[in-house]
Design a protein around this motif. Structure first.
Motif, PDB file in Angstrom:
ATOM      1  N   SER A  50     -23.935  -9.902 -50.135  1.00  0.00           N
ATOM      2  CA  SER A  50     -24.166  -8.859 -49.294  1.00  0.00           C
ATOM      3  C   SER A  50     -24.615  -8.543 -48.025  1.00  0.00           C
ATOM      4  CB  SER A  50     -24.245  -7.895 -50.320  1.00  0.00           C
ATOM      5  OG  SER A  50     -23.113  -7.842 -50.724  1.00  0.00           O
ATOM      6  N   ILE A  52     -26.248 -10.721 -46.065  1.00  0.00           N
ATOM      7  CA  ILE A  52     -26.130 -11.110 -44.842  1.00  0.00           C
ATOM      8  C   ILE A  52     -24.533 -10.604 -44.010  1.00  0.00           C
ATOM      9  CG2 ILE A  52     -24.594 -13.055 -43.935  1.00  0.00           C
ATOM     10  CD1 ILE A  52     -27.144 -14.773 -45.369  1.00  0.00           C
ATOM     11  N   PHE A  53     -23.946 -10.376 -45.288  1.00  0.00           N
ATOM     12  CA  PHE A  53     -22.561  -8.734 -44.856  1.00  0.00           C
ATOM     13  C   PHE A  53     -23.328  -7.911 -43.958  1.00  0.00           C
ATOM     14  CE2 PHE A  53     -19.230  -5.959 -44.605  1.00  0.00           C
ATOM     15  CZ  PHE A  53     -18.252  -6.947 -44.958  1.00  0.00           C
ATOM     16  N   GLU A  54     -24.260  -6.936 -45.179  1.00  0.00           N
ATOM     17  CA  GLU A  54     -24.269  -6.000 -44.579  1.00  0.00           C
ATOM     18  C   GLU A  54     -25.606  -5.699 -43.322  1.00  0.00           C
ATOM     19  OE1 GLU A  54     -23.032  -2.656 -45.956  1.00  0.00           O
ATOM     20  OE2 GLU A  54     -21.930  -4.018 -47.282  1.00  0.00           O
ATOM     21  N   THR A  55     -25.931  -6.644 -42.729  1.00  0.00           N
ATOM     22  CA  THR A  55     -26.866  -6.330 -41.672  1.00  0.00           C
ATOM     23  C   THR A  55     -25.888  -7.269 -40.695  1.00  0.00           C
ATOM     24  OG1 THR A  55     -28.543  -7.702 -43.452  1.00  0.00           O
ATOM     25  CG2 THR A  55     -29.335  -7.319 -41.161  1.00  0.00           C
ATOM     26  N   ALA A  56     -25.134  -7.847 -40.912  1.00  0.00           N
ATOM     27  CA  ALA A  56     -23.966  -8.744 -39.956  1.00  0.00           C
ATOM     28  C   ALA A  56     -23.582  -7.459 -38.957  1.00  0.00           C
ATOM     29  CB  ALA A  56     -23.629 -10.087 -40.356  1.00  0.00           C
ATOM     30  N   THR A  57     -23.341  -6.441 -39.450  1.00  0.00           N
ATOM     31  CA  THR A  57     -22.025  -5.756 -39.023  1.00  0.00           C
ATOM     32  C   THR A  57     -22.615  -4.087 -39.229  1.00  0.00           C
ATOM     33  OG1 THR A  57     -22.143  -5.240 -41.444  1.00  0.00           O
ATOM     34  CG2 THR A  57     -20.306  -6.265 -40.882  1.00  0.00           C
ATOM     35  N   SER A  58     -24.830  -4.191 -39.267  1.00  0.00           N
ATOM     36  CA  SER A  58     -25.163  -2.904 -38.644  1.00  0.00           C
ATOM     37  C   SER A  58     -25.260  -2.963 -37.457  1.00  0.00           C
ATOM     38  CB  SER A  58     -26.771  -3.313 -38.868  1.00  0.00           C
ATOM     39  OG  SER A  58     -27.251  -2.945 -38.480  1.00  0.00           O
ATOM     40  N   PRO A  59     -24.454  -0.832 -37.614  1.00  0.00           N
ATOM     41  CA  PRO A  59     -25.097  -1.187 -35.775  1.00  0.00           C
ATOM     42  C   PRO A  59     -26.399  -1.103 -35.124  1.00  0.00           C
ATOM     43  CG  PRO A  59     -24.789   1.047 -37.198  1.00  0.00           C
ATOM     44  CD  PRO A  59     -24.325  -0.787 -37.949  1.00  0.00           C
ATOM     45  N   LEU A  61     -28.203  -3.146 -35.131  1.00  0.00           N
ATOM     46  CA  LEU A  61     -28.081  -4.537 -34.509  1.00  0.00           C
ATOM     47  C   LEU A  61     -27.251  -4.792 -33.209  1.00  0.00           C
ATOM     48  CD1 LEU A  61     -29.421  -6.821 -37.543  1.00  0.00           C
ATOM     49  CD2 LEU A  61     -30.781  -6.016 -36.291  1.00  0.00           C
ATOM     50  N   VAL A  62     -25.747  -3.951 -33.531  1.00  0.00           N
ATOM     51  CA  VAL A  62     -25.497  -3.696 -31.461  1.00  0.00           C
ATOM     52  C   VAL A  62     -26.340  -3.748 -31.069  1.00  0.00           C
ATOM     53  CG1 VAL A  62     -23.408  -2.916 -30.718  1.00  0.00           C
ATOM     54  CG2 VAL A  62     -23.512  -3.471 -33.455  1.00  0.00           C
ATOM     55  N   LEU A 282     -30.723 -12.196 -33.966  1.00  0.00           N
ATOM     56  CA  LEU A 282     -29.811 -11.769 -35.138  1.00  0.00           C
ATOM     57  C   LEU A 282     -29.941 -12.890 -35.818  1.00  0.00           C
ATOM     58  CD1 LEU A 282     -27.353  -9.539 -33.258  1.00  0.00           C
ATOM     59  CD2 LEU A 282     -29.552  -9.596 -33.553  1.00  0.00           C
ATOM     60  N   VAL A 283     -29.408 -14.253 -35.945  1.00  0.00           N
ATOM     61  CA  VAL A 283     -28.986 -15.048 -37.256  1.00  0.00           C
ATOM     62  C   VAL A 283     -30.812 -14.865 -37.796  1.00  0.00           C
ATOM     63  CG1 VAL A 283     -29.822 -16.979 -36.312  1.00  0.00           C
ATOM     64  CG2 VAL A 283     -28.133 -16.865 -37.991  1.00  0.00           C
ATOM     65  N   LEU A 286     -30.753 -11.546 -39.957  1.00  0.00           N
ATOM     66  CA  LEU A 286     -29.723 -11.428 -40.799  1.00  0.00           C
ATOM     67  C   LEU A 286     -30.416 -12.659 -42.128  1.00  0.00           C
ATOM     68  CD1 LEU A 286     -27.518 -13.578 -40.807  1.00  0.00           C
ATOM     69  CD2 LEU A 286     -26.507 -12.194 -39.052  1.00  0.00           C
TER      70      LEU A 286
ATOM     71  N   TYR B   4     -17.877   1.593 -27.457  1.00  0.00           N
ATOM     72  CA  TYR B   4     -19.111   2.490 -27.492  1.00  0.00           C
ATOM     73  C   TYR B   4     -19.056   3.263 -26.522  1.00  0.00           C
ATOM     74  CZ  TYR B   4     -21.670   0.775 -31.294  1.00  0.00           C
ATOM     75  OH  TYR B   4     -22.742   1.349 -32.781  1.00  0.00           O
ATOM     76  N   GLN B  26     -19.015  -3.563 -35.017  1.00  0.00           N
ATOM     77  CA  GLN B  26     -19.477  -3.708 -36.840  1.00  0.00           C
ATOM     78  C   GLN B  26     -18.884  -4.909 -36.484  1.00  0.00           C
ATOM     79  OE1 GLN B  26     -20.447   0.820 -37.736  1.00  0.00           O
ATOM     80  NE2 GLN B  26     -21.341  -0.811 -39.811  1.00  0.00           N
ATOM     81  N   LEU B  29     -19.537  -7.299 -33.531  1.00  0.00           N
ATOM     82  CA  LEU B  29     -20.586  -8.166 -33.827  1.00  0.00           C
ATOM     83  C   LEU B  29     -20.882  -9.286 -34.939  1.00  0.00           C
ATOM     84  CD1 LEU B  29     -23.990  -8.094 -32.765  1.00  0.00           C
ATOM     85  CD2 LEU B  29     -24.153  -6.744 -34.914  1.00  0.00           C
ATOM     86  N   ALA B  30     -20.899  -8.990 -35.910  1.00  0.00           N
ATOM     87  CA  ALA B  30     -20.231 -10.255 -37.459  1.00  0.00           C
ATOM     88  C   ALA B  30     -19.898 -11.487 -36.801  1.00  0.00           C
ATOM     89  CB  ALA B  30     -19.577  -9.714 -38.648  1.00  0.00           C
ATOM     90  N   ILE B  33     -21.605 -12.872 -34.091  1.00  0.00           N
ATOM     91  CA  ILE B  33     -22.780 -13.775 -35.185  1.00  0.00           C
ATOM     92  C   ILE B  33     -22.218 -15.390 -35.039  1.00  0.00           C
ATOM     93  CG2 ILE B  33     -25.051 -13.902 -35.965  1.00  0.00           C
ATOM     94  CD1 ILE B  33     -24.933 -11.069 -35.740  1.00  0.00           C
ATOM     95  N   ARG B 105     -12.099  -6.965 -46.707  1.00  0.00           N
ATOM     96  CA  ARG B 105     -13.735  -7.274 -46.779  1.00  0.00           C
ATOM     97  C   ARG B 105     -14.101  -8.576 -46.785  1.00  0.00           C
ATOM     98  NH1 ARG B 105     -18.845  -4.704 -47.996  1.00  0.00           N
ATOM     99  NH2 ARG B 105     -20.527  -6.296 -48.391  1.00  0.00           N
ATOM    100  N   ILE B 112     -17.862 -16.060 -41.703  1.00  0.00           N
ATOM    101  CA  ILE B 112     -19.488 -16.228 -41.692  1.00  0.00           C
ATOM    102  C   ILE B 112     -19.992 -17.163 -43.007  1.00  0.00           C
ATOM    103  CG2 ILE B 112     -21.799 -14.408 -43.438  1.00  0.00           C
ATOM    104  CD1 ILE B 112     -21.119 -11.691 -42.940  1.00  0.00           C
TER     105      ILE B 112
END
Lengths: 292, 132
Positions: A50, A52-59, A61-62, A282-283, A286, B4, B26, B29-30, B33, B105, B112
């Protein structure tokens, strides 16, 4: 094992991994996996995933990825050459004028790129060889360039401010705006140090460009669009930091187009480079988030 | 970037903010990466502190590099395995993202896991390198 002992052991392990030459993100990743296993057991794997998921989809970090792209477009399109010529022209006939040019350029580049590495590389390629050809003290020249490149993480847009803000849950917009005055003070202090440190200063010389001052200022005006589309829109409350990074990219594209430096090949190279740089930064973020 | 800018224009130009553009960025972005992670690993573009390996004799430095590549392969492999397990669990339970426009999800979690697993393979390949 007590918390203090565990913490010391964890930090020791992290430092050992990092100084062994392993990739920085690997150090954090490994520590998080070991930490979760020791402290929670396999039940903690969900927490690890979670995080890693939450950080990778954080606005938040965009913003990092988009600011990197903005800097790449400006640097790769060669529009910063216009700035170099303009700043060089505006700095008058002074003793050791290239020191002043490099500090002034760093301040302007700092407002266009959030990366000290990018600014140091740019000045190292352009101003440093010029300083060496004109018999400037190499050590003082390198020190000036490195010190003034350090302005980039202070003056907005700053990648460091965004990363610190996202890890510490502090307002990114506040952190970005708060960097303006300290950045300018730091630039002034670096300039003062160069003149007060003693040592031989090269004699005054003329700028390489013979453009009029008015023309030089006009050449610099388009760059205000980039600064406005980032900071202006945040200050006016029109865009969030992430959105302002996107409008900054549009500003950079418009500036490149105005100077006739916009091309598909440049854009492709800028995007490819920005994706790699952003992914590398970013890696690490996260991988470190759960540790923080 | 386009999404955006579109959002800013819709919100301030037309007073009609969207609910999906921020979420799409968002997720993108994942994906960005973790699609870039194997490639940056292949090109050895990751940040590392190389003061100690640089100070070592070349022969020892090569073995050091192989050792750190092995550590990285294990770390990424285990991370990929853990996250793949989580993706399967999410698929099994039908978990959706916590958003205005939810998507499964596991779509993002699987990307990932694949990114880490692929990076692990590249690190494993680097253990056979003859240069530090």
């Amino acid at each position: 094992m007590t918390w203090a002992a565990f913490l010391i052991l964890a930090i020791g392990l992290l430092l050992a991994i990092l100084f062994s030459g392993a990739k920085v993100f690997v150090g954090f990743l490994l520590l998080n996996i070991v930490g979760v296993l020791v402290l929670i057991g396999p039940r903690g794997f969900g927490l690890f995933s979670s995080s890693i998921f939450e950080t990778a989809t954080s606005p938040t970090l965009v913003t990092v990825a988009l600011f990197v792209l903005m800097g790449e477009i400006l640097f790769r399109s060669g529009t910063v050459d216009v700035l170099f010529t303009s700043v060089d022209r505006l700095v008058g006939r002074l003793k050791g004028r290239l020191y002043v040019v490099s500090i002034a350029l760093s301040t302007v580049f700092g407002a266009l790129s959030g990366s000290a590495v990018a600014v140091a590389a740019m000045l190292g390629r352009s101003v440093l060889p010029l300083m060496q050809r004109r018999n400037y003290d190499t050590r003082a020249s390198a020190a000036t360039i490195l010190a003034s490149a350090s302005l980039a993480p202070i003056i907005p847009p700053s990648l460091l401010a965004i990363i610190v803000g996202s890890l510490a849950d502090v307002s990114i917009a506040g952190l970005l705006v708060a960097g303006i005055v300290p950045g300018l003070i730091f630039a002034g202090l670096t300039l003062a140090f160069i003149y007060l440190r003693g040592g031989k200063m090269p004699p005054p010389e003329a700028a390489a460009s013979d453009k009029t001052v008015l023309r030089t200022i006009l050449d610099m005006l388009p760059f205000l669009l980039v600064i406005f589309s980032v900071l202006g829109l945040i200050l006016l409350g029109i865009a969030t930091p992430s959105e302002s990074a996107a409008t900054g990219v549009v500003g950079a594209l418009i500036v490149a187009a105005l100077f006739r430096r916009l091309s598909w090949s440049m854009l492709r190279d800028a995007i490819a480079s920005a994706v790699t740089i952003a992914a590398v930064i970013l890696v690490i973020v996260l991988s470190a988030k759960l540790f923080s | 970037m386009l999404l955006y800018v579109f959002e800013v224009v819709m919100r301030y130009g037309f007073g009609a903010p969207t609910t999906w553009s921020g979420e799409a960025v968002q997720y993108a972005l994942a994906v960005l990466i973790f699609c870039a992670l194997p490639d940056s690993t292949r090109r050895n573009a990751h940040v590392a502190i190389d003061i100690v390996p640089e100070a070592l004799p070349p022969a020892l430095s090569i073995w050091f590099a192989r050792f750190t590549a092995l550590i990285a392969a294990v770390a990424c492999g285990v991370a990929g395995w853990i996250i793949a397990g989580e993706a399967l669990r999410q698929l099994d339970r039908g978990l959706m993202t916590n958003a205005a426009n939810p998507i499964p999800r596991w779509w993002i979690t699987a990307v990932i896991a694949l990114g880490f697993a692929s990076a692990a393979l590249h690190f494993l390949r680097q253990t056979a390198h003859r240069r530090p």
